[in-house]
Enzyme design. Structure first.
Site, PDB file in Angstrom:
ATOM      1  N   GLY A  20      36.974  44.392  44.524  1.00  0.00           N
ATOM      2  CA  GLY A  20      37.780  45.266  43.696  1.00  0.00           C
ATOM      3  C   GLY A  20      39.273  45.074  43.812  1.00  0.00           C
ATOM      4  O   GLY A  20      40.049  45.935  43.387  1.00  0.00           O
ATOM      5  N   SER A  63      41.537  35.070  48.329  1.00  0.00           N
ATOM      6  CA  SER A  63      41.454  33.628  48.565  1.00  0.00           C
ATOM      7  C   SER A  63      42.791  32.913  48.532  1.00  0.00           C
ATOM      8  O   SER A  63      42.846  31.713  48.842  1.00  0.00           O
ATOM      9  CB  SER A  63      40.499  32.988  47.552  1.00  0.00           C
ATOM     10  OG  SER A  63      39.170  33.360  47.845  1.00  0.00           O
ATOM     11  N   GLY A 105      49.123  26.823  42.541  1.00  0.00           N
ATOM     12  CA  GLY A 105      48.872  28.227  42.808  1.00  0.00           C
ATOM     13  C   GLY A 105      47.513  28.469  43.409  1.00  0.00           C
ATOM     14  O   GLY A 105      46.798  27.540  43.801  1.00  0.00           O
ATOM     15  N   ASP A 151      44.396  31.980  43.231  1.00  0.00           N
ATOM     16  CA  ASP A 151      44.025  33.364  42.957  1.00  0.00           C
ATOM     17  C   ASP A 151      43.225  33.899  44.133  1.00  0.00           C
ATOM     18  O   ASP A 151      42.724  33.131  44.961  1.00  0.00           O
ATOM     19  CB  ASP A 151      43.174  33.469  41.687  1.00  0.00           C
ATOM     20  CG  ASP A 151      43.951  33.136  40.428  1.00  0.00           C
ATOM     21  OD1 ASP A 151      45.192  33.067  40.498  1.00  0.00           O
ATOM     22  OD2 ASP A 151      43.311  32.947  39.378  1.00  0.00           O
TER      23      ASP A 151
END
Length: 465
Positions: A315, A70, A308, A310
């Site tokens: 996985g 993402s 930022g 993430d």
């Protein structure tokens, strides 16, 4: 804040290796960038440790590519803002004006949802719709044509809830305006101007490089993920593969007024600033950031503003943080889903050493849990493919989560997961959803209009009547 310390490459190579082993991460790639100021050269350091695939043992290297998940959303948002720069539309243009055939489940939302709503995750469209619409160049067109099947999880603009679907819709906006596929538009408008050599959006582009494979579970139960990636239809929300070096070239542009290293103006300085500026509050502030901009999330690191994103795929987990004031960005790519403790340990050390910045205290359960009554929150909370039940089992409050549909199929999930809810504060609990050391916040809250919600995993899920 001081930013004069030179990057100690040997130290960070050792720390990445040590911490990856400590936290059971099969492979990881780390990049640290300090942008040169007043004519000074940039400092750029990259390293890698472990293996790309536990089955093959192929070593991880600095030029192997990883799914950044993402974090791709910020790249999609950047191209959207380029189109705002040239006047193709504004942030407050209704999406329906760009995509005339848009039909969502709620007719009012169909007419009123704007580009800004999508960028800020406030549309209320169910965010976890991973419809596989094939591999052709029309995947986003087909995806959007079926988006009317998705639920409306909260009223338009009423709260913040992480929305993959909204970013796929933004990808389709890019296609409609540019006449290119999202993949082509990203290459022409972003990858090429930034000089990126190891970045792509399609599996066949990753295959020409050594590439990471995802892993599920942890410790002795670590297994190779059943599939490599998400369907092509999810591209704008999370299908970019890259190296830490290329991710940091993107970050550098955002810390340098929108200019690439060669001086090319990739994005206007005004749009760079707008993307990092406050747009909306996050209902809980511990998992990601305290607020959201246009693509970036925003973090208050003890008085220093960081931005930022993430990224989590099947996985694989990636982390990107920028402190623009210090001109420092750090990129971490990993090939296991439960990499948050590695990220926390590394980033706390790196930003303390290089920028004299202290990250917020970690979200943890208190030594003595406060008294908390779970009774007001008991019941079922549901959204697309996810049912979260709050109940009491054996005298303890728990959250039982049942995942169904495409998400369950991709991750091989079948049985419900039950996790104890540990009181942390008023209407805030903690769960540990895997065997890592990280706790995750669970917040219960009510909209001004009276609807009850649970916020977990960055998603707002409404309580069933």
């Amino acid at each position: 804040m001081t930013t004069e310390t030179t990057i100690d490459t040997a130290h960070w190579e050792n720390r990445l290796t040590e911490l990856a082993k400590k936290h059971g991460v099969p492979g990881a790639q780390l990049g640290i960038l300090r942008v040169g100021r007043d004519g000074a050269e940039d400092e750029l350091f990259t390293t890698a440790t472990g293996v790309l695939h536990v089955g093959t043992g192929q070593p991880a290297t600095t030029d192997s590519v990883w799914q950044i998940g993402s974090i791709s959303k910020v790249w999609t948002a950047t191209v959207v803002m380029q189109l705002v720069d040239v006047g193709s539309f504004t942030l407050d243009t209704p999406v329906k004006e760009i995509l005339e055939d848009l039909e969502l489940r709620d007719p009012d939302v169909t007419q009123k949802v704007t580009v800004r709503h999508l960028l800020t995750h406030t549309s209320g469209i169910d965010g976890d719709v991973f419809t596989d619409t094939g591999r052709g160049d029309d995947v986003l067109e087909k995806y959007v044509a079926r988006l009317g099947e998705a639920a409306q999880n909260h009223p338009l603009g009423a709260t913040w809830s992480y929305c993959n679907s909204g970013y796929v819709l933004l990808g389709r906006v890019i296609e409609a305006v540019t006449g290119k596929t999202w993949d082509q538009a990203m290459k022409e408008r972003l990858f090429t101007p930034l000089g990126l050599t190891h970045t792509g959006t399609l599996p066949e582009e990753a295959m020409v490089f050594a590439h990471a494979m995802g892993h599920l579970g942890s410790g002795e139960e670590l297994t190779v993920a059943p599939v490599w990636g998400l369907p092509r239809s999810c591209g704008p929300a999370g299908l970019i593969t890259a190296t830490a070096t290329d991710v940091l070239a993107f970050a550098r542009m955002h810390m340098n007024g929108g200019r690439a290293k060669d001086g090319a103006q990739v994005l206007s300085a005004d749009s760079v600033a707008a993307m990092a500026a406050y747009q909306v509050e996050c209902p809980e502030k511990d998992l990601l950031g305290d607020s959201w901009g246009l693509g970036w999330f925003r973090c208050d690191w003890n008085g220093v503003r960081a931005i930022g994103h993430d990224g989590n795929t099947i996985g694989q987990a990636a982390f990107l943080r920028l402190v623009p004031e210090a001109g420092i960005a750090v990129s971490l790519n990993t090939n296991v889903g439960s990499a948050i403790p590695l990220f926390q340990d590394l980033y706390e050390e790196i930003f303390a050493e290089l920028a004299d910045v202290r990250l917020p205290d970690r979200f943890e359960v208190p030594d003595e849990a406060p008294a908390a009554d779970i009774t007001p929150f008991l019941g079922e909370y549901a959204r697309e493919s996810v049912l979260q039940e709050i109940l009491v089992l054996d005298g303890k409050p728990v959250m039982r989560t049942t995942v169904s549909g495409p998400v369950a199929e991709l991750e091989g999930a079948s049985e419900p997961e039950v996790h104890e809810l540990v009181p942390v504060g008023e209407a805030i609990f903690a769960v540990k959803p895997d065997k890592s050391a990280a706790y995750y916040p669970v917040r219960f809250y009510t909209l001004p209009t009276g609807e009850e919600y649970i916020h977990f995993g960055a998603r707002a899920t409404p309580k069933k009547a």
